[in-house]
Design a protein around this motif. Structure first.
Motif, short mmCIF file in Angstrom:
data_model
loop_
_atom_site.label_atom_id
_atom_site.label_comp_id
_atom_site.label_asym_id
_atom_site.label_seq_id
_atom_site.Cartn_x
_atom_site.Cartn_y
_atom_site.Cartn_z
N TYR A 101 0.73 -1.31 0.01
CA TYR A 101 0.15 -0.07 0.12
C TYR A 101 1.00 1.00 -0.07
O TYR A 101 2.15 0.98 0.45
CB TYR A 101 -0.84 -0.01 1.42
CG TYR A 101 -2.09 -0.83 1.13
CD1 TYR A 101 -3.29 -0.51 0.79
CD2 TYR A 101 -1.69 -2.21 1.82
CE1 TYR A 101 -4.33 -1.80 0.75
CE2 TYR A 101 -2.65 -3.13 1.90
CZ TYR A 101 -4.19 -3.02 1.14
OH TYR A 101 -4.79 -3.93 1.36
N ASP A 102 0.25 2.46 -0.59
CA ASP A 102 1.11 3.60 -0.72
C ASP A 102 0.64 4.39 0.90
O ASP A 102 -0.39 3.90 1.60
CB ASP A 102 0.85 4.45 -1.60
CG ASP A 102 -0.43 5.09 -2.01
OD1 ASP A 102 -0.67 5.27 -3.12
OD2 ASP A 102 -1.39 4.99 -0.91
N LYS A 106 -3.62 3.65 -0.60
CA LYS A 106 -4.17 2.91 -1.84
C LYS A 106 -3.32 1.43 -2.14
O LYS A 106 -2.19 1.58 -1.86
CB LYS A 106 -3.67 4.09 -3.06
CG LYS A 106 -4.04 3.34 -4.53
CD LYS A 106 -3.45 4.28 -5.47
CE LYS A 106 -3.76 3.96 -6.98
NZ LYS A 106 -3.01 4.78 -8.11
N SER A 107 -4.00 0.48 -2.34
CA SER A 107 -3.62 -0.71 -2.60
C SER A 107 -2.77 -0.86 -3.94
O SER A 107 -3.11 -0.62 -5.20
CB SER A 107 -4.70 -1.93 -2.67
OG SER A 107 -4.17 -3.05 -3.04
N LEU A 108 -1.64 -1.21 -3.91
CA LEU A 108 -0.85 -1.09 -5.00
C LEU A 108 -0.52 -2.49 -5.57
O LEU A 108 -0.20 -2.82 -6.65
CB LEU A 108 0.62 -0.72 -4.75
CG LEU A 108 0.61 0.70 -4.25
CD1 LEU A 108 2.03 1.22 -3.90
CD2 LEU A 108 0.13 1.69 -5.37
N ASP A 115 -9.11 -7.31 -7.27
CA ASP A 115 -10.10 -6.23 -7.55
C ASP A 115 -9.82 -5.06 -6.24
O ASP A 115 -10.32 -3.81 -6.44
CB ASP A 115 -11.52 -6.77 -7.26
CG ASP A 115 -11.72 -7.64 -5.70
OD1 ASP A 115 -12.59 -7.10 -5.14
OD2 ASP A 115 -10.82 -8.49 -5.63
N LEU A 116 -9.02 -5.36 -5.32
CA LEU A 116 -8.58 -4.29 -4.59
C LEU A 116 -7.50 -3.30 -4.88
O LEU A 116 -7.49 -2.22 -4.62
CB LEU A 116 -8.35 -4.66 -3.10
CG LEU A 116 -9.15 -5.59 -2.40
CD1 LEU A 116 -8.75 -6.06 -1.10
CD2 LEU A 116 -10.38 -4.80 -2.14
N VAL A 117 -6.70 -3.93 -6.08
CA VAL A 117 -5.67 -2.90 -6.55
C VAL A 117 -6.06 -1.73 -7.07
O VAL A 117 -7.04 -1.88 -7.84
CB VAL A 117 -4.74 -3.90 -7.41
CG1 VAL A 117 -3.56 -3.12 -8.23
CG2 VAL A 117 -4.10 -5.05 -6.94
N GLY A 118 -5.53 -0.70 -6.66
CA GLY A 118 -5.86 0.64 -7.29
C GLY A 118 -6.88 1.45 -6.35
O GLY A 118 -7.09 2.59 -6.74
N GLY A 172 7.79 5.54 -0.35
CA GLY A 172 6.42 5.67 0.26
C GLY A 172 5.64 4.62 0.06
O GLY A 172 4.35 4.77 -0.08
N TRP A 173 6.09 3.36 0.27
CA TRP A 173 5.28 2.03 0.39
C TRP A 173 5.31 1.50 1.81
O TRP A 173 5.92 1.72 2.82
CB TRP A 173 5.87 1.23 -0.44
CG TRP A 173 5.62 1.27 -1.81
CD1 TRP A 173 5.19 2.24 -2.52
CD2 TRP A 173 6.29 0.37 -2.83
NE1 TRP A 173 5.13 2.16 -3.89
CE2 TRP A 173 6.01 1.08 -4.13
CE3 TRP A 173 7.02 -0.99 -2.90
CZ2 TRP A 173 5.98 0.39 -5.42
CZ3 TRP A 173 7.13 -1.29 -4.17
CH2 TRP A 173 7.03 -0.84 -5.18
N MET A 174 4.29 0.74 2.04
CA MET A 174 3.91 -0.15 3.36
C MET A 174 4.00 -1.58 2.73
O MET A 174 3.23 -2.12 1.92
CB MET A 174 2.72 0.26 3.86
CG MET A 174 2.59 -0.84 5.15
SD MET A 174 1.08 -0.53 6.05
CE MET A 174 -0.16 -1.10 4.79
#
Length: 452
Positions: A101-102, A106-108, A115-118, A172-174
């Protein structure tokens, strides 16, 4: 009134009944305490195992993209390459994956729920809790474990989950991994049902003794197996070292035969041909001129043959390795490779390799030879760097290029390709070393470590 007999019987039975009731109460009390302690221990063991598993997943993931993250690049292509690598990491059926996630929630990347990506999941709430906010807060605090609720596919049931997250601040990621913990509740309920029956002190002692004896027998058998296995491994390692030493001895013998035998004969023939050329030069006739030209071509060919024999002799057993040591031999090998291929080279030697045996020196040299050969044949690289690092407890050889890289798994599964890589791995195993290989579009890195 009671008779004397009745009083005697009562006095005899009463203490027994009191003792039995006392034993029953004590057993139930003890069983309750032991059950609670056992439940807490098992729960902690489950959690510890899951935490260790999660930490292992995240550690593997960070190692997988370390070459990209540590490169200092923060462009979209680098991050996309990292996401591609992480999406391929799979550790189980339901929840053995890595998610990204950022900082805005937001799911990367989500391999199980694409379906959660973006989607922006920062404000997503499940039963009054905001799981993504909690995970981001934990990551921004330096990383760690966090329990939260999540929908478990495909049932859609809201289930507790244990996650481990770390920040990748530069991007900037988790980055994190998580495991469903509902199996812990199921296991604990099952355990409660099993130990909630009638328990008595005798059964507890019998069970404890049986478990202790079983563990003692199992540990004794395990210790014996480990001892025998270690002995067999040691013998195999010694045998492998003898095979390597025999191979190198034979290479050295062939090298000497080529250098002292065939090479000397070729030099003698070359001198005789050159002498004939000198003599023919003083004779002026068409036949002498033709013969002179033929002898000249023969002399040139002899020079080529002599150079090839010397090259083969050098490849079989470089004299520098025996005379000046591993560092000098690797430096010469690297510079010679650059001269033959035109690929820019860099060699660096740090520390000391005095703790290495002759066999280990030879193994590292052969691995460097094989790695450079692979660079020449397959990498399409413009530069290569060889680093020899001698430390207190190990010596590490690193060969890195900036070529196009290759699919490690694909090569490993191919029965024809990857023979050189397998040879390097087997050579290191023979001396108890470790072989590490990473490859991407930015290049390939071979690391050979031998412990001293």
């Amino acid at each position: 009134m009671m008779s004397l007999r009745q009083k005697i019987i009562l006095l005899a039975i009463a203490p027994l009944i009191v003792a039995l009731f006392a034993i029953i109460i004590a057993v139930h009390y003890q069983a309750d305490i032991l059950a609670k302690q056992y439940r807490a221990t098992v729960e902690e063991a489950y959690l510890t195992t899951k935490k260790a598993e999660l930490h292992h997943y995240v550690t593997l993931a960070t190692h997988a993209i370390a070459h990209l993250y540590d490169s200092g690049n923060n462009d979209a292509d680098t991050r996309e390459a990292a996401l591609e690598i992480l999406s391929k990491l799979d550790y189980g059926e339901d929840d053995g994956y890595i998610f990204i996630y950022d900082q805005n929630g937001k799911s990367l990347m989500h391999p199980r729920q694409p379906d959660l990506v973006g989607r922006d999941l920062f404000n997503m709430h499940i039963e009054g809790t905001a799981p993504i906010q909690r995970l981001l807060a934990r990551a921004n605090a330096g990383g760690g474990f966090e329990s939260y609720l999540w929908e478990k596919p495909p049932s859609g049931k809201i289930t507790s989950k244990l996650g481990y997250v770390i920040p990748l601040r530069r991007w900037g990621w988790m980055l994190g991994a998580a495991l469903y913990s509902d199996d812990i509740d199921v296991a604990l309920v099952k355990m409660d049902s099993q130990i909630s029956g009638n328990i008595n002190t005798t059964m507890l002692w019998i069970t404890g003794i049986a478990i202790a004896m079983s563990l003692a027998i199992a540990l004794s058998g395990l210790a014996l197996n480990i001892s025998e296995s270690r002995g067999a491994d040691a013998k195999l390692r010694v045998l492998a070292q003898r095979v390597v030493r025999s191979q190198e001895d034979e290479r050295a013998r062939l090298s000497r035969d080529l250098h002292d035998g065939i090479s000397q004969l070729l030099v003698s023939i070359k001198l005789q041909v050159e002498s004939g050329i000198v003599k023919l030069s003083s004779v002026s006739s068409p036949a002498a001129s033709a013969a002179n030209n033929s002898f000249g071509r023969a002399a040139a060919q002899l020079n080529d043959v002599l150079a090839e024999v010397r090259r083969i002799s050098h490849d079989l057993r470089p004299a520098l390795l025996d005379d000046l040591g591993l560092a000098a031999a690797l430096a010469h090998l690297t510079h010679e490779f650059a001269g033959l291929t035109g690929i820019r080279d860099e060699f660096e030697s740090m520390g000391s390799t005095d703790g290495l045996s002759e066999v280990s020196n030879t193994v590292l040299f052969r691995i460097a030879q094989e790695a450079l050969t692979n660079v020449k044949r397959h990498a399409f690289a413009t530069s290569v760097k060889v680093v020899l690092d001698g430390r207190r407890d190990c010596v590490t050889l690193t060969v890195a290029d900036n070529g196009r890289g290759f699919d490690i798994d694909g090569v490993a599964q191919n029965p024809v390709r990857g023979i050189g890589l397998r040879n390097m791995h087997e050579r290191l195993e023979a001396v108890g070393g470790r072989f590490d290989l990473t490859s991407s579009s930015e290049g390939t890195r071979v690391v050979a470590t031998i412990f001293t």
